[in-house]
Design a protein around this motif. Structure first.
Motif, PDB file in Angstrom:
ATOM      1  N   LEU A 286       0.684  -1.033   0.198  1.00 34.07           N
ATOM      2  CA  LEU A 286      -0.113  -0.013   0.107  1.00 34.07           C
ATOM      3  C   LEU A 286       0.953   1.185  -0.096  1.00 34.07           C
ATOM      4  CD1 LEU A 286      -2.583   1.345   0.217  1.00 34.07           C
ATOM      5  CD2 LEU A 286      -2.599   1.237   2.660  1.00 34.07           C
ATOM      6  N   SER A 289       2.338   1.766  -3.489  1.00 38.97           N
ATOM      7  CA  SER A 289       1.298   2.348  -4.434  1.00 38.97           C
ATOM      8  C   SER A 289       0.940   3.697  -4.187  1.00 38.97           C
ATOM      9  CB  SER A 289      -0.079   1.345  -4.187  1.00 38.97           C
ATOM     10  OG  SER A 289       0.085   0.210  -4.882  1.00 38.97           O
ATOM     11  N   LEU A 290       0.802   3.997  -3.029  1.00 38.36           N
ATOM     12  CA  LEU A 290       0.378   5.307  -2.640  1.00 38.36           C
ATOM     13  C   LEU A 290       1.413   6.281  -3.077  1.00 38.36           C
ATOM     14  CD1 LEU A 290      -1.215   5.300   0.772  1.00 38.36           C
ATOM     15  CD2 LEU A 290      -2.413   5.643  -1.626  1.00 38.36           C
ATOM     16  N   VAL A 293       1.178   6.745  -6.852  1.00 37.42           N
ATOM     17  CA  VAL A 293       0.090   7.719  -7.324  1.00 37.42           C
ATOM     18  C   VAL A 293       0.472   9.123  -7.063  1.00 37.42           C
ATOM     19  CG1 VAL A 293      -2.092   8.418  -6.673  1.00 37.42           C
ATOM     20  CG2 VAL A 293      -1.561   6.126  -7.195  1.00 37.42           C
ATOM     21  N   ILE A 311      -0.523  14.254 -18.755  1.00 38.70           N
ATOM     22  CA  ILE A 311      -1.122  13.213 -19.157  1.00 38.70           C
ATOM     23  C   ILE A 311      -2.660  12.979 -18.758  1.00 38.70           C
ATOM     24  CG2 ILE A 311       0.948  11.693 -19.322  1.00 38.70           C
ATOM     25  CD1 ILE A 311       0.229  10.639 -16.367  1.00 38.70           C
ATOM     26  N   TRP A 312      -3.247  14.140 -17.971  1.00 36.16           N
ATOM     27  CA  TRP A 312      -4.493  13.970 -18.029  1.00 36.16           C
ATOM     28  C   TRP A 312      -5.021  15.343 -17.599  1.00 36.16           C
ATOM     29  CZ3 TRP A 312      -2.173  10.834 -13.840  1.00 36.16           C
ATOM     30  CH2 TRP A 312      -2.018  11.678 -12.638  1.00 36.16           C
TER      31      TRP A 312
ATOM     32  N   TYR B 118      -3.935   3.162 -12.542  1.00 34.14           N
ATOM     33  CA  TYR B 118      -2.919   3.952 -11.811  1.00 34.14           C
ATOM     34  C   TYR B 118      -2.895   3.512 -10.293  1.00 34.14           C
ATOM     35  CZ  TYR B 118      -3.170   7.021 -15.477  1.00 34.14           C
ATOM     36  OH  TYR B 118      -2.919   7.824 -16.877  1.00 34.14           O
ATOM     37  N   PHE B 119      -3.803   3.053 -10.103  1.00 34.59           N
ATOM     38  CA  PHE B 119      -3.536   2.394  -8.585  1.00 34.59           C
ATOM     39  C   PHE B 119      -3.849   0.947  -8.421  1.00 34.59           C
ATOM     40  CE2 PHE B 119      -5.099   1.080  -4.254  1.00 34.59           C
ATOM     41  CZ  PHE B 119      -4.283   1.898  -3.311  1.00 34.59           C
ATOM     42  N   ASN B 120      -2.983   0.198  -7.860  1.00 39.99           N
ATOM     43  CA  ASN B 120      -2.927  -1.393  -7.815  1.00 39.99           C
ATOM     44  C   ASN B 120      -3.003  -1.759  -6.167  1.00 39.99           C
ATOM     45  OD1 ASN B 120      -1.872  -3.866  -7.583  1.00 39.99           O
ATOM     46  ND2 ASN B 120      -1.350  -3.688  -9.727  1.00 39.99           N
ATOM     47  N   ALA B 121      -3.929  -2.671  -6.224  1.00 37.90           N
ATOM     48  CA  ALA B 121      -3.965  -3.012  -4.559  1.00 37.90           C
ATOM     49  C   ALA B 121      -2.651  -3.677  -4.273  1.00 37.90           C
ATOM     50  CB  ALA B 121      -5.236  -4.130  -4.305  1.00 37.90           C
ATOM     51  N   GLY B 122      -1.672  -4.242  -4.883  1.00 30.27           N
ATOM     52  CA  GLY B 122      -0.684  -4.896  -4.569  1.00 30.27           C
ATOM     53  C   GLY B 122      -0.659  -6.582  -4.443  1.00 30.27           C
ATOM     54  N   ASP B 290      -1.802   7.652 -26.446  1.00 34.34           N
ATOM     55  CA  ASP B 290      -1.037   7.984 -25.293  1.00 34.34           C
ATOM     56  C   ASP B 290      -2.048   8.425 -24.168  1.00 34.34           C
ATOM     57  OD1 ASP B 290       0.979   8.741 -23.303  1.00 34.34           O
ATOM     58  OD2 ASP B 290       2.382   8.077 -24.894  1.00 34.34           O
TER      59      ASP B 290
END
Lengths: 312, 290
Positions: A286, A289-290, A293, A311-312, B118-122, B290
């Motif tokens: 966690l 991942s944080l 991001v 990119i966004w 972008y977000f992965n639980a792992g 992209d």
């Protein structure tokens, strides 16, 4: 009032008659995302709880220290601190040495005036991208073997000492980075070469009339044309600074270099899947991942501040 | 436009650098090929560089007659075919409905899907989920969990977008439904991207091993890369014997290692030249969007 709702209902019925198959199709991938991407996110709470094999994550008791017990444990764990350092070190070197490589190669290919030779170079340069890290590790082991590997035989014949490419921590780090470049440099040029085709050829014609040389062309036309692509990829690369690949360090490591090769993904594998310390390793995952991001968002915001597209 | 002598010299210099880079790309493979075809004595005597010395095919015979190795090759081939098919179906099912601009909820679906990039639980949450689902040590764990890549879905969707809407609209006027339109317009026109993505998925599965390492304890279902890893990391031939059941003759281990590496590489080398033109267009497409 009544009539309009009847019309509405009819419209909805029409819409559904036309599109129900689309929803049916989409339901399968959406179910996939819910089950295999979103439900694991509910398991993340294990990072704050005492793991119990018989309870669901929702029922497990909270960990000590307001639930942050395992984060504190992680930062008191020397193996984790080493893994954190190694991840940052290897990713940093990858960024500094590996990021410019495909840009340079793309510029070279762009300047190459022989089209068939250029295509051949591209084909050969893309090939390593399709080899797995296990195979590359196998190739490297044979090529860099300390006594009978080709590189060291060649070095010996030229009168140099053998170099322990894979068996000494410092050499290993650079071999690791080099093999990463070897595998991906060709493949990563594709994006830049695609961007180069978008540069207006009139610019080169005009510069030829002005008598510009090759370096001036690169400096004032080609590189500025690549700028948006470079920035986008740099944002993504910065977002990856704390991410860790598993395949690459796992395949290339050996007991002599564990002090530099154990990255976070390998720590999670060893402590979590082999060591069954689920709460600790979920907390580590966690955290990782944080940070990823946050870095991605920060890099994106920074790029936007400097007037780039982001990119966004 | 006449090129100056200096520019010409520069061109030749660049070509020379490119040639050197090509050699660096191919050298390791040629070296290992040479080793796999050499006698182990020649390797020990440091005689093998790029050309086999003491030519023999013992190592290949050895690998080919080992039932563990041939089974692993066959299993990985089967697995790759199944995975590629499942992945392509899933990717199409995801990409196609999302090109309908008037589909209600499209924005929500897009956001839900993109967020997972972008977000992965792992690793561990995934591991525990598979455990709860009973997927652990089941062959399906090598197929389902990674059957859909958001990135490849975006590439396919971008390609679908490039097909003019007017084609679809005229088919709709003729009374064709979405499924009919998919099969008679979109898929036939999308052959390059379908070939590219199939190749990407297939290569990914052929080269992948970490899922098997983490979620599959049954060695029968280990893909070729994991077997290869075990062979390469068995330091002596005796360890190879005990770990992987090889009845190895002593001293063969260097050539055997080389031969096993070549065996896992060759399938890639064989399909590579044929599919090149497709995957370059596919990768470019992904890059431009992209």
């Amino acid at each position: 009032m009544k009539r309009s709702s009847a019309i509405n209902r009819k419209r909805i019925a029409n819409y559904l008659r036309k599109y129900w198959t689309l929803y049916l199709m989409l339901s399968i991938p959406l179910a996939y995302f819910v089950v295999f991407r979103y439900i694991p996110m509910t398991y993340v709470q294990i990072a704050f709880k005492k793991y119990s094999i018989v309870k669901s994550p929702w029922e497990m008791p909270w960990a000590d220290n307001n639930g942050f017990e395992y984060f504190i444990k992680a930062f008191r764990n020397l193996d984790f601190l080493y893994a954190l350092r190694n991840t940052l070190l290897l990713n940093f070197l990858d960024l500094v040495l590996g990021f410019p490589a495909p840009i340079i190669l793309a510029l070279l290919l762009n300047e190459l005036p022989f089209p068939r030779f250029k295509r051949l170079t591209q084909s050969v340069a893309y090939l390593p991208h399709f080899l797995s890290w296990i195979i590359i590790a196998g190739l490297a082991k044979q090529l860099f073997a300390p006594t009978n590997g080709m590189i060291n035989i060649a070095l010996n014949r030229l009168g140099f000492e053998s170099v322990p490419f894979l068996n000494d921590p410092v050499h290993w780090v650079f071999t690791y980075v080099f093999l990463g470049i070897w595998r991906n440099v060709g493949w990563n040029t594709i994006i830049y070469l695609a961007a180069l085709t978008n540069i207006n050829p009139e610019l080169y014609e005009a510069s030829a009339i002005d008598g510009a040389n090759r370096w001036q062309n690169i400096r004032y036309i080609t590189l500025p044309g690549l700028r948006p692509t470079i920035i986008t990829l740099l944002i993504l690369a910065l977002g990856q600074i704390l991410s860790s690949e598993f395949d690459r360090p796992f395949a290339l490591t050996n007991p002599l270099v564990n002090s530099v090769s154990q990255v976070i993904s390998i720590f999670v594998y060893r402590y979590g899947i082999r060591g069954l310390q689920f709460s600790l390793t979920t907390a580590v995952g966690l955290f990782q991942s944080l940070i990823c991001v946050i870095f991605l968002m920060a890099a994106n915001a920074l790029a936007k501040r400097f007037g780039e597209r982001g990119i966004w | 436009m006449v090129k100056s002598r200096r520019t010409k010299a520069g061109d030749i210099g660049i070509a020379a650098i490119c040639l050197l880079l090509m050699i660096i790309c191919l050298l390791p493979m040629l070296n290992v090929l040479a080793r796999s075809l050499s006698s182990s004595q020649a390797i020990i005597r440091n005689e093998v560089l790029l050309w086999p010395k003491g030519w023999n095919l013992e190592a290949y015979k050895f690998v080919l007659t080992d039932s563990k190795y041939t089974w692993s090759l066959a299993w990985t081939a089967i697995l790759t075919v199944i995975c590629t098919f499942v992945s392509m179906v899933m990717t199409t099912l995801c990409a196609y409905p999302l090109i309908y601009r008037d589909l209600k909820g499209r924005r929500l679906f897009n956001t839900l899907i993109l967020f997972t990039m972008y977000f992965n639980a792992g690793t561990i949450p995934h591991y525990l989920l598979y455990k709860d689902l009973g997927l652990l040590n089941h062959p399906l764990v090598l197929i389902i969990p990674n059957s859909l890549s958001v990135f490849y879905m975006i590439i396919m969707r971008t390609f679908f977008y490039s097909i003019p809407d007017s084609l679809r609209e005229s088919a709709e006027i003729d009374g064709a439904g979405p499924i009919r339109i998919l099969f008679s317009i979109y898929l036939p026109l999308s052959k390059p991207v379908l070939a590219t993505l199939s190749l990407f998925y297939a290569v990914g599965r052929w080269n992948g091993f970490s899922d098997a390492l983490m979620y599959m304890n049954n060695r029968t279902y280990h893909p070729i890369q994991l077997l290869l890893y075990n062979i390469l990391n068995a330091i002596t031939s005796i360890e190879i014997q005990t770990q992987e059941g090889f009845a190895s003759a002593p001293g063969l281990s260097d050539t055997i290692q080389a031969a096993t590496v070549m065996f896992a590489t060759v399938p890639i080398l064989l399909v590579y030249p044929w599919l090149q033109k497709y995957f370059i267009s596919g990768a470019t497409l992904g890059a431009l969007k992209d």
